[in-house]
Scaffold this active site. Structure first.
Site, PDB file in Angstrom:
ATOM      1  N   THR A  87     -26.589 -53.121  16.971  1.00  8.70           N
ATOM      2  CA  THR A  87     -25.771 -53.609  18.086  1.00  8.70           C
ATOM      3  C   THR A  87     -25.642 -52.580  19.196  1.00  8.70           C
ATOM      4  O   THR A  87     -25.574 -52.923  20.368  1.00  8.70           O
ATOM      5  CB  THR A  87     -24.350 -53.959  17.564  1.00  8.70           C
ATOM      6  OG1 THR A  87     -24.489 -54.957  16.569  1.00  8.70           O
ATOM      7  CG2 THR A  87     -23.450 -54.481  18.653  1.00  8.70           C
ATOM      8  N   TYR A 125     -25.626 -60.661  19.699  1.00  9.05           N
ATOM      9  CA  TYR A 125     -26.361 -59.810  20.625  1.00  9.05           C
ATOM     10  C   TYR A 125     -27.857 -59.997  20.453  1.00  9.05           C
ATOM     11  O   TYR A 125     -28.321 -60.462  19.421  1.00  9.05           O
ATOM     12  CB  TYR A 125     -25.984 -58.340  20.416  1.00  9.05           C
ATOM     13  CG  TYR A 125     -26.562 -57.723  19.146  1.00  9.05           C
ATOM     14  CD1 TYR A 125     -25.929 -57.893  17.918  1.00  9.05           C
ATOM     15  CD2 TYR A 125     -27.736 -56.967  19.176  1.00  9.05           C
ATOM     16  CE1 TYR A 125     -26.441 -57.323  16.766  1.00  9.05           C
ATOM     17  CE2 TYR A 125     -28.255 -56.398  18.017  1.00  9.05           C
ATOM     18  CZ  TYR A 125     -27.607 -56.581  16.815  1.00  9.05           C
ATOM     19  OH  TYR A 125     -28.119 -56.031  15.675  1.00  9.05           O
ATOM     20  N   THR A 173     -24.799 -51.306  11.775  1.00  8.74           N
ATOM     21  CA  THR A 173     -23.815 -50.903  10.764  1.00  8.74           C
ATOM     22  C   THR A 173     -24.014 -51.582   9.404  1.00  8.74           C
ATOM     23  O   THR A 173     -23.547 -51.070   8.397  1.00  8.74           O
ATOM     24  CB  THR A 173     -22.382 -51.198  11.264  1.00  8.74           C
ATOM     25  OG1 THR A 173     -22.319 -52.560  11.669  1.00  8.74           O
ATOM     26  CG2 THR A 173     -22.008 -50.290  12.408  1.00  8.74           C
ATOM     27  N   ASP A 174     -24.716 -52.736   9.394  1.00  4.77           N
ATOM     28  CA  ASP A 174     -24.819 -53.500   8.129  1.00  4.77           C
ATOM     29  C   ASP A 174     -25.375 -52.657   6.984  1.00  4.77           C
ATOM     30  O   ASP A 174     -24.885 -52.732   5.861  1.00  4.77           O
ATOM     31  CB  ASP A 174     -25.718 -54.737   8.312  1.00  4.77           C
ATOM     32  CG  ASP A 174     -25.052 -55.829   9.137  1.00  4.77           C
ATOM     33  OD1 ASP A 174     -23.864 -55.689   9.466  1.00  4.77           O
ATOM     34  OD2 ASP A 174     -25.730 -56.831   9.441  1.00  4.77           O
ATOM     35  N   LYS A 204     -19.540 -49.988   4.434  1.00  5.77           N
ATOM     36  CA  LYS A 204     -19.041 -50.973   5.395  1.00  5.77           C
ATOM     37  C   LYS A 204     -18.249 -51.998   4.603  1.00  5.77           C
ATOM     38  O   LYS A 204     -18.788 -52.629   3.693  1.00  5.77           O
ATOM     39  CB  LYS A 204     -20.208 -51.641   6.137  1.00  5.77           C
ATOM     40  CG  LYS A 204     -19.743 -52.645   7.184  1.00  5.77           C
ATOM     41  CD  LYS A 204     -20.882 -53.209   8.031  1.00  5.77           C
ATOM     42  CE  LYS A 204     -20.321 -54.164   9.074  1.00  5.77           C
ATOM     43  NZ  LYS A 204     -21.330 -54.683  10.000  1.00  5.77           N
ATOM     44  N   GLU A 220     -16.161 -50.450 -22.306  1.00  5.27           N
ATOM     45  CA  GLU A 220     -15.860 -51.749 -22.936  1.00  5.27           C
ATOM     46  C   GLU A 220     -17.012 -52.241 -23.807  1.00  5.27           C
ATOM     47  O   GLU A 220     -16.871 -53.208 -24.544  1.00  5.27           O
ATOM     48  CB  GLU A 220     -15.515 -52.771 -21.867  1.00  5.27           C
ATOM     49  CG  GLU A 220     -14.170 -52.483 -21.213  1.00  5.27           C
ATOM     50  CD  GLU A 220     -13.587 -53.667 -20.477  1.00  5.27           C
ATOM     51  OE1 GLU A 220     -13.557 -54.785 -21.013  1.00  5.27           O
ATOM     52  OE2 GLU A 220     -13.160 -53.456 -19.322  1.00  5.27           O
TER      53      GLU A 220
HETATM   54  N1  GLU Z   1     -26.320 -57.064  12.108  1.00  3.51           N
HETATM   55  C1  GLU Z   1     -25.904 -55.963  12.892  1.00  3.51           C
HETATM   56  C2  GLU Z   1     -26.669 -54.717  12.435  1.00  3.51           C
HETATM   57  O1  GLU Z   1     -26.364 -54.127  11.441  1.00  3.51           O
HETATM   58  C3  GLU Z   1     -24.443 -55.791  12.716  1.00  3.51           C
HETATM   59  C4  GLU Z   1     -23.757 -55.182  13.824  1.00  3.51           C
HETATM   60  C5  GLU Z   1     -24.185 -53.733  14.052  1.00  3.51           C
HETATM   61  O2  GLU Z   1     -25.192 -53.406  14.606  1.00  3.51           O
HETATM   62  O3  GLU Z   1     -23.445 -52.928  13.674  1.00  3.51           O
HETATM   63  O4  GLU Z   1     -27.609 -54.330  13.084  1.00  3.51           O
END
Ligand code: GLU
Length: 357
Positions: free
Chosen positions: A41, A54, A120-121, A193, A314
């Site tokens: 992003t 985006y 971020t994913d 995340k 367990e």
């Molecule tokens: N799908 C996006 C990605 O990970 C999520 C938003 C981001 O970029 O953080 O590229």
């Protein structure tokens, strides 16, 4: 007289410019950083100011840097594009390329640190992979954004500014790969995340951040206990592929379908994200044992996202031939198992890796 006052004022102005730079760059020396872009992003543009959708690849690395001219007060920056993907499309190929390039760059005297822009994913996976395959004490920092640059209150510029400040700081040396998001600094091994859309989406669910970055002001409070970078035995520099590891998710009344499909597909290893502290139904556990008997390495993690998986808590890991993921989540356990299997198939040694890294 007026001339003297004017000259004095100009002199004071020039002095103040220099002192503000030295405040921002604590070392007072010119720091050379390389920003490696991978997509996400932070490099995308949205069609609306009020949506997270985006289009990837709309902002080049140079545009990213030029959008934050204040970065020039902290470091001399050069930019290279490694990939241009949303991070759900991050791949082993890109990881191998990234690790190779970072090791090359950090071996050079004129490169003092690396900043990686990333979606971020899967940022936590890339960060942990590099934490184990980059062999340098110099800072490597990942950052990204939850909101596209076109959004109201976009978070990319401030995250990039803080990430550059962390990478330029001497205090960041020897700390392993770091993630800088939303004013917090996390050790790669521990960050995850945990929220789909919130800008405060990274957490260490077993502890806290190692420090904070506030408009470029860096404070560290702790460090990770686990081995990384210069203390890692894993070397991917000559590898073109990694062992195939899949993740199986635990849930009530789960069966053997996915484990059997994975055995059939010829995987090298399996991570089981079990319920609670790594539990599964008898049917799933027996399917996993038959995988282990076929020389597929089985590592038990937990779907809870935090806490230890203790061996033989367990049920008896020794009888089932399972390895504990320690407190790594399933996606990070997958990375460590991929790397472990490049060294050995011995389950005792692999268990030691899981306890050490
Ligand atoms: N799908 C996006 C990605 O990970 C999520 C938003 C981001 O970029 O953080 O590229």
């Amino acid at each position: 007289m007026k001339k003297t006052i004017l000259v004095l004022m100009m002199f004071t102005l020039i002095l103040s410019l220099f002192s503000s730079e030295s405040v921002e760059n604590e070392t007072n020396e010119r720091v050379n950083l390389v920003v490696l872009t991978t997509g996400g992003t932070i490099a995308g543009k949205g069609t609306s100011e009020t949506g997270s959708a985006y289009i990837a690849g709309k902002v080049s690395g140079n545009d990213l840097i030029e959008a934050v001219p204040e970065l020039g007060h902290i470091a001399q920056i050069t930019v290279e594009e490694i990939s241009n993907v949303p991070s759900q499309d991050m791949s082993i190929d890109i990881w191998l390329k990234l690790a190779k390039r970072i090791n090359e760059l950090l071996n050079q005297d004129h490169c003092d640190g690396i900043v990686i822009t990333h979606g971020t994913d899967t940022m936590e996976e890339t960060a942990y992979f590099l934490n184990l395959t980059v062999h340098s004490n110099k800072p490597v920092v990942l950052t990204g954004s939850m909101r596209p640059s076109t959004s109201i209150s976009a978070d990319g510029d401030i995250n990039l500014y803080n990430a550059v400040a962390v990478a330029a700081s001497k205090a960041s040396f020897g700390r392993g790969v770091l993630i800088v998001m939303n004013d917090a600094i996390y050790a790669a091994r521990d960050a995850t995340k945990f929220n789909t859309t919130n800008v405060d989406t990274f957490k260490n669910l077993n502890g806290g951040p190692v420090g904070y970055a506030h408009y470029g002001c860096i404070s560290f409070y702790s460090s990770t206990e686990k081995a990384h970078t210069v203390d890692s035995v894993f070397d991917t520099s000559d590898l073109l592929q990694l062992p195939r590891i899949e993740i199986i998710y635990g849930y009530a009344d789960s069966g053997s379908l996915f484990v059997n499909a994975a055995i059939e597909a010829g995987v090298d290893g399996l991570i089981f994200a079990g319920v609670g502290d790594g539990n599964g139904t008898i049917e799933t556990l027996e399917a996993l044992t038959s995988a282990a008997k076929k020389d597929i390495t089985v590592v038990i993690s937990s779907r809870t996202g935090s806490g230890m998986v203790y061996r033989n808590s367990e049920y008896d890991f020794d009888t089932y031939r399972f390895i504990s993921a320690n407190n790594l989540n399933a996606q990070k356990a997958r990375i460590l198992l991929m790397l472990s299997l490049t060294k050995t198939k011995d389950s005792h040694t692999i268990q030691q890796y899981f306890d050490h890294y």
